[in-house]
Motif scaffolding. Structure first.
Motif, PDB file in Angstrom:
ATOM      1  N   PHE A   1       5.088  -0.884   2.393  1.00 53.15           N
ATOM      2  CA  PHE A   1       4.561   0.474   2.235  1.00 53.15           C
ATOM      3  C   PHE A   1       5.392   1.185   1.177  1.00 53.15           C
ATOM      4  O   PHE A   1       6.595   1.375   1.355  1.00 53.15           O
TER       5      PHE A   1
ATOM      6  N   THR B   1       0.829  -1.199   0.000  1.00 52.82           N
ATOM      7  CA  THR B   1       0.000   0.000   0.000  1.00 52.82           C
ATOM      8  C   THR B   1       0.866   1.254   0.000  1.00 52.82           C
ATOM      9  O   THR B   1       2.017   1.217   0.428  1.00 52.82           O
ATOM     10  N   ALA B   2       0.285   2.336  -0.463  1.00 51.21           N
ATOM     11  CA  ALA B   2       0.881   3.665  -0.340  1.00 51.21           C
ATOM     12  C   ALA B   2      -0.049   4.555   0.469  1.00 51.21           C
ATOM     13  O   ALA B   2       0.167   5.750   0.594  1.00 51.21           O
ATOM     14  N   ASP B   3      -1.081   3.952   1.047  1.00 47.59           N
ATOM     15  CA  ASP B   3      -2.121   4.662   1.777  1.00 47.59           C
ATOM     16  C   ASP B   3      -1.835   4.618   3.281  1.00 47.59           C
ATOM     17  O   ASP B   3      -1.879   3.539   3.885  1.00 47.59           O
ATOM     18  N   VAL B   4      -1.561   5.779   3.860  1.00 48.51           N
ATOM     19  CA  VAL B   4      -1.257   5.854   5.293  1.00 48.51           C
ATOM     20  C   VAL B   4      -2.453   5.390   6.116  1.00 48.51           C
ATOM     21  O   VAL B   4      -2.293   4.726   7.142  1.00 48.51           O
ATOM     22  N   GLY B   5      -3.656   5.695   5.672  1.00 48.03           N
ATOM     23  CA  GLY B   5      -4.859   5.265   6.381  1.00 48.03           C
ATOM     24  C   GLY B   5      -4.979   3.748   6.444  1.00 48.03           C
ATOM     25  O   GLY B   5      -5.369   3.188   7.471  1.00 48.03           O
ATOM     26  N   ALA B   6      -4.662   3.082   5.340  1.00 43.52           N
ATOM     27  CA  ALA B   6      -4.710   1.611   5.318  1.00 43.52           C
ATOM     28  C   ALA B   6      -3.671   1.025   6.271  1.00 43.52           C
ATOM     29  O   ALA B   6      -3.938   0.051   6.975  1.00 43.52           O
TER      30      ALA B   6
ATOM     31  N   ARG C   1       6.406   4.413  -0.604  1.00 40.71           N
ATOM     32  CA  ARG C   1       6.389   5.863  -0.384  1.00 40.71           C
ATOM     33  C   ARG C   1       6.952   6.551  -1.622  1.00 40.71           C
ATOM     34  O   ARG C   1       8.155   6.483  -1.877  1.00 40.71           O
TER      35      ARG C   1
END
Length: 183
Positions: free
Chosen positions: A165, A8-13, A167
Motif C-alpha cells: 500500500f 495500490t494507493a486506493d483504500v477501497g481496493a 501512502r
C-alpha cells in the motif's frame, strides 16, 4: 491464500482485498510513521471489525520494540478478537518477527510504504535493508531504528507482502497561513 500481490494507493481496493479474507489475521507492517495504524483503523471501521495496534502492548521507554512487547497479552487479544469478529486487523513495526514469536500466521500481509511527492519511499534506508544496502549514516540510527533496519534485512517484509500500500505523504503546508488571508 494464493492471491496475486497487488500494489495500490486506493483504500477501497485494500478494503475489498481485506474483505475477501473473511476469517483470520490481517497485518499492517511498515516503517515507523508510515501510517500503518491510521490505515488499519480506517479499514477496521469500514468493515466493522476490530483492529489492534502493537504499540498498545509495548512497555514504554525500553529502547527496543519486540523485546518490550507483552506477547502473551497480545496473543490473547488476537484470539479474543478473532473469536468475536472472525477477522482481526493488527498494525505495527517488525510484524513478521512478532508473529513468529507468538506462533501466529497472517492470512493477508499489508506493507504500508509512505512515499514522497516524487514517488520515492520516505524511509528508503530501512527499505533498502531488504536488498542488503546499508545506509550511509547508519551510525546515527538509534536503537529502535537499528532494530527496524535489522528486521527489514532479515524478514524482507516489503518484498514479501501480499499488498504493498503506497501512502503519499501530505504536502507540507506553509507555517504562517494567517498572513495569506489578512486584508
Amino acid at each position: 491464500m494464493g492471491t496475486t500481490r497487488i500494489e495500490t494507493a486506493d483504500v477501497g481496493a485494500l478494503e475489498h482485498r481485506v474483505y475477501e479474507i473473511r476469517h483470520g489475521l490481517v497485518t499492517f507492517d511498515g516503517c515507523m510513521l508510515a501510517g500503518k495504524t491510521e490505515l488499519m483503523r480506517e479499514i477496521a471501521r469500514r468493515l466493522g471489525v476490530q483492529g489492534l495496534d502493537l504499540d498498545d502492548f509495548v512497555e514504554r521507554q525500553q529502547g527496543v520494540f519486540v523485546e518490550a512487547l507483552r506477547l502473551q497479552e497480545l496473543a490473547a487479544a488476537i484470539e479474543q478478537a478473532r473469536a468475536k469478529f472472525g477477522i482481526v486487523l493488527l498494525s505495527g513495526i517488525c510484524m513478521l518477527e512478532v508473529l513468529e514469536r507468538i506462533g501466529c500466521k497472517s492470512s493477508l500481509t499489508v506493507y504500508v510504504q509512505a512515499s514522497n511527492q516524487d514517488g520515492t519511499p520516505d524511509d528508503i534506508d530501512l527499505i533498502g535493508a531488504e536488498t542488503g544496502r546499508r545506509p550511509d549514516l547508519i551510525e546515527f540510527f538509534g536503537e529502535l531504528e537499528d532494530e527496524c533496519f535489522s528486521y527489514h534485512a532479515r524478514y524482507r517484509p516489503r518484498n514479501g507482502a501480499d499488498v504493498l500500500f503506497i501512502r503519499p505523504l501530505e504536502q507540507e503546508q506553509p507555517t504562517n497561513m494567517a498572513s495569506a488571508h489578512e486584508c
